[in-house]
Scaffold this motif. Structure first.
Motif, PDB file in Angstrom:
ATOM      1  N   ARG A  61       4.016 -18.397  -7.908  1.00 30.72           N
ATOM      2  CA  ARG A  61       3.953 -17.075  -8.542  1.00 30.72           C
ATOM      3  C   ARG A  61       2.698 -16.330  -8.115  1.00 30.72           C
ATOM      4  NH1 ARG A  61       4.181 -17.751 -14.657  1.00 30.72           N
ATOM      5  NH2 ARG A  61       4.259 -15.469 -14.608  1.00 30.72           N
ATOM      6  N   ALA A  62       1.607 -17.064  -7.916  1.00 33.75           N
ATOM      7  CA  ALA A  62       0.373 -16.434  -7.457  1.00 33.75           C
ATOM      8  C   ALA A  62       0.542 -15.880  -6.047  1.00 33.75           C
ATOM      9  CB  ALA A  62      -0.775 -17.434  -7.498  1.00 33.75           C
ATOM     10  N   VAL A  63       1.214 -16.639  -5.193  1.00 31.56           N
ATOM     11  CA  VAL A  63       1.481 -16.160  -3.833  1.00 31.56           C
ATOM     12  C   VAL A  63       2.330 -14.894  -3.883  1.00 31.56           C
ATOM     13  CG1 VAL A  63       2.693 -16.676  -1.672  1.00 31.56           C
ATOM     14  CG2 VAL A  63       1.220 -18.410  -2.726  1.00 31.56           C
ATOM     15  N   GLU A  64       3.328 -14.879  -4.748  1.00 31.82           N
ATOM     16  CA  GLU A  64       4.206 -13.712  -4.878  1.00 31.82           C
ATOM     17  C   GLU A  64       3.420 -12.484  -5.344  1.00 31.82           C
ATOM     18  OE1 GLU A  64       8.248 -12.418  -7.355  1.00 31.82           O
ATOM     19  OE2 GLU A  64       7.531 -14.487  -7.394  1.00 31.82           O
ATOM     20  N   PHE A  65       2.496 -12.685  -6.289  1.00 38.28           N
ATOM     21  CA  PHE A  65       1.673 -11.580  -6.787  1.00 38.28           C
ATOM     22  C   PHE A  65       0.764 -11.042  -5.682  1.00 38.28           C
ATOM     23  CE2 PHE A  65      -2.097 -10.037  -9.264  1.00 38.28           C
ATOM     24  CZ  PHE A  65      -1.465  -9.004  -9.925  1.00 38.28           C
ATOM     25  N   ALA A  66       0.167 -11.964  -4.913  1.00 41.17           N
ATOM     26  CA  ALA A  66      -0.686 -11.541  -3.801  1.00 41.17           C
ATOM     27  C   ALA A  66       0.117 -10.768  -2.761  1.00 41.17           C
ATOM     28  CB  ALA A  66      -1.366 -12.747  -3.165  1.00 41.17           C
ATOM     29  N   ARG A  67       1.307 -11.246  -2.466  1.00 44.67           N
ATOM     30  CA  ARG A  67       2.141 -10.590  -1.461  1.00 44.67           C
ATOM     31  C   ARG A  67       2.551  -9.187  -1.909  1.00 44.67           C
ATOM     32  NH1 ARG A  67       2.126 -11.888   3.554  1.00 44.67           N
ATOM     33  NH2 ARG A  67       4.355 -11.586   3.876  1.00 44.67           N
ATOM     34  N   LEU A  68       2.736  -8.999  -3.210  1.00 43.43           N
ATOM     35  CA  LEU A  68       3.053  -7.665  -3.713  1.00 43.43           C
ATOM     36  C   LEU A  68       1.880  -6.721  -3.475  1.00 43.43           C
ATOM     37  CD1 LEU A  68       4.724  -5.591  -5.268  1.00 43.43           C
ATOM     38  CD2 LEU A  68       3.887  -6.625  -7.400  1.00 43.43           C
ATOM     39  N   ARG A 121     -13.275  -2.479  -7.421  1.00 45.03           N
ATOM     40  CA  ARG A 121     -13.533  -3.907  -7.435  1.00 45.03           C
ATOM     41  C   ARG A 121     -12.311  -4.691  -6.949  1.00 45.03           C
ATOM     42  NH1 ARG A 121     -17.759  -2.001  -8.279  1.00 45.03           N
ATOM     43  NH2 ARG A 121     -19.239  -2.406  -9.983  1.00 45.03           N
ATOM     44  N   GLY A 122     -12.561  -5.779  -6.257  1.00 50.90           N
ATOM     45  CA  GLY A 122     -11.498  -6.692  -5.877  1.00 50.90           C
ATOM     46  C   GLY A 122     -10.349  -5.983  -5.201  1.00 50.90           C
ATOM     47  N   GLY A 151      -8.851  -3.389  -6.071  1.00 56.02           N
ATOM     48  CA  GLY A 151      -9.045  -1.937  -6.012  1.00 56.02           C
ATOM     49  C   GLY A 151      -9.778  -1.534  -4.749  1.00 56.02           C
ATOM     50  N   LEU A 152     -10.803  -2.297  -4.387  1.00 61.20           N
ATOM     51  CA  LEU A 152     -11.503  -2.044  -3.134  1.00 61.20           C
ATOM     52  C   LEU A 152     -10.578  -2.280  -1.951  1.00 61.20           C
ATOM     53  CD1 LEU A 152     -14.011  -1.494  -1.415  1.00 61.20           C
ATOM     54  CD2 LEU A 152     -14.673  -3.886  -1.759  1.00 61.20           C
ATOM     55  N   GLU A 153      -9.745  -3.296  -2.052  1.00 57.76           N
ATOM     56  CA  GLU A 153      -8.847  -3.625  -0.946  1.00 57.76           C
ATOM     57  C   GLU A 153      -7.785  -2.543  -0.736  1.00 57.76           C
ATOM     58  OE1 GLU A 153      -9.167  -8.435  -0.936  1.00 57.76           O
ATOM     59  OE2 GLU A 153      -7.768  -7.543  -2.345  1.00 57.76           O
ATOM     60  N   LEU A 154      -7.304  -1.949  -1.804  1.00 60.68           N
ATOM     61  CA  LEU A 154      -6.380  -0.825  -1.642  1.00 60.68           C
ATOM     62  C   LEU A 154      -7.097   0.354  -1.002  1.00 60.68           C
ATOM     63  CD1 LEU A 154      -4.347  -0.917  -4.987  1.00 60.68           C
ATOM     64  CD2 LEU A 154      -3.653  -1.760  -2.740  1.00 60.68           C
ATOM     65  N   ALA A 155      -8.355   0.569  -1.393  1.00 60.02           N
ATOM     66  CA  ALA A 155      -9.128   1.646  -0.772  1.00 60.02           C
ATOM     67  C   ALA A 155      -9.318   1.387   0.719  1.00 60.02           C
ATOM     68  CB  ALA A 155     -10.485   1.791  -1.468  1.00 60.02           C
ATOM     69  N   ALA A 174      -6.808 -10.718  -2.951  1.00 60.32           N
ATOM     70  CA  ALA A 174      -5.903 -11.191  -1.904  1.00 60.32           C
ATOM     71  C   ALA A 174      -4.875 -10.142  -1.529  1.00 60.32           C
ATOM     72  CB  ALA A 174      -5.192 -12.471  -2.359  1.00 60.32           C
ATOM     73  N   TRP A 175      -5.286  -8.884  -1.577  1.00 60.39           N
ATOM     74  CA  TRP A 175      -4.384  -7.787  -1.215  1.00 60.39           C
ATOM     75  C   TRP A 175      -4.727  -7.253   0.179  1.00 60.39           C
ATOM     76  CZ3 TRP A 175      -4.585  -4.752  -6.515  1.00 60.39           C
ATOM     77  CH2 TRP A 175      -3.971  -5.538  -7.506  1.00 60.39           C
ATOM     78  N   GLY A 176      -5.038  -8.169   1.072  1.00 59.03           N
ATOM     79  CA  GLY A 176      -5.335  -7.801   2.460  1.00 59.03           C
ATOM     80  C   GLY A 176      -6.806  -7.613   2.746  1.00 59.03           C
TER      81      GLY A 176
END
Length: 236
Positions: free
Chosen positions: A73-80, A104-105, A107-111, A137-139
């Motif tokens: 489930r954690a992998v699935e959340f990260a992949r989303l 943060r976290g 949020g920074l990764e989406l930016a 873990a969002w890239g």
């Protein structure tokens, strides 16, 4: 949780992460809604911001806790989260992040996935997950070294520290500091829509150099054909 506003002239779509009581932290539902707000856009510019005194705190820790330590489930959340970041990168629209307060976290990764990042003087930046055994873990591990370089990315991520706006500007996390970041989105939206989309594709192209150059030349030819009258007007 995600508020979408389209300007009357349809040149800019403003996407606001609207959960200020939780510093705009994102749940699974919030990520899915954010993805739709990005992929449904047909405006040439998207302005991404947060409501209240934060840009985005990243993943909602209660949502992470609800994963109950389940690896799959954690992998699935990260992949989303990664999918949302890719949607930001892949959309033909120019995505401008207007960062006020903490990013943060995740949020920074989406930016980091946005095309242009503009911070206010009060903006701050960090990957604090490492301080309690996690990381965004969002890239972020892919994009942070591209933006900062490997050495600075390692130091910044491994320390878990926070950077203020001036340091973020020096590091290249943001490109400008403005009291009103939205003005940068307005500035970009004033340019030719087709040229904006072409420039994004070319600057995002990760093919080998010869292929990039060939694509660049063809894209230039298409724009010259489309804007011949505009060029003549400049020469007059």
């Amino acid at each position: 949780m995600i508020d979408v506003d389209v300007d009357a002239d349809r040149s800019i779509r403003t996407v606001t992460i609207d959960r200020p009581a939780a510093r705009n932290a994102l749940t699974t539902e919030g990520l899915e809604t954010l993805e739709t707000a990005i992929t449904d856009a047909d405006e040439p510019v998207i302005y991404l911001c947060g409501a209240g005194p934060a840009f985005c705190a990243g993943a909602d820790l209660e949502a992470v806790g609800d994963l109950d330590g389940d690896r799959d489930r954690a992998v699935e959340f990260a992949r989303l989260g990664q999918r949302v970041a890719r949607a930001i990168e892949d959309t033909s629209a120019i995505v401008v992040a207007g960062i006020d307060g903490p990013a943060r976290g995740g949020g920074l990764e989406l930016a980091l996935a946005c095309d242009v990042r503009v911070g206010t003087p009060d903006s701050t930046y960090g990957e604090p997950g490492v301080t309690f055994g996690l990381f965004g873990a969002w890239g972020g591990t892919v994009r942070l070294p591209r933006v900062l370089g490997e050495g600075d990315a390692l130091e910044f991520a491994l320390s878990g520290r926070t950077a203020d706006a001036e340091e973020a500007l020096r590091m290249g996390l943001i490109s400008r500091i403005e009291d009103e970041p939205r003005a940068v989105a307005d500035e970009i939206a004033g340019n030719a829509t087709d040229a904006l989309a072409v420039l994004k594709r070319r600057l995002r192209d990760d093919a080998e150099r010869a292929t990039q150059e060939r694509r660049e030349a063809h894209a230039f030819g298409e724009l010259v054909e489309a804007h011949a009258d505009d060029v003549d007007a400049v020469l007059e």
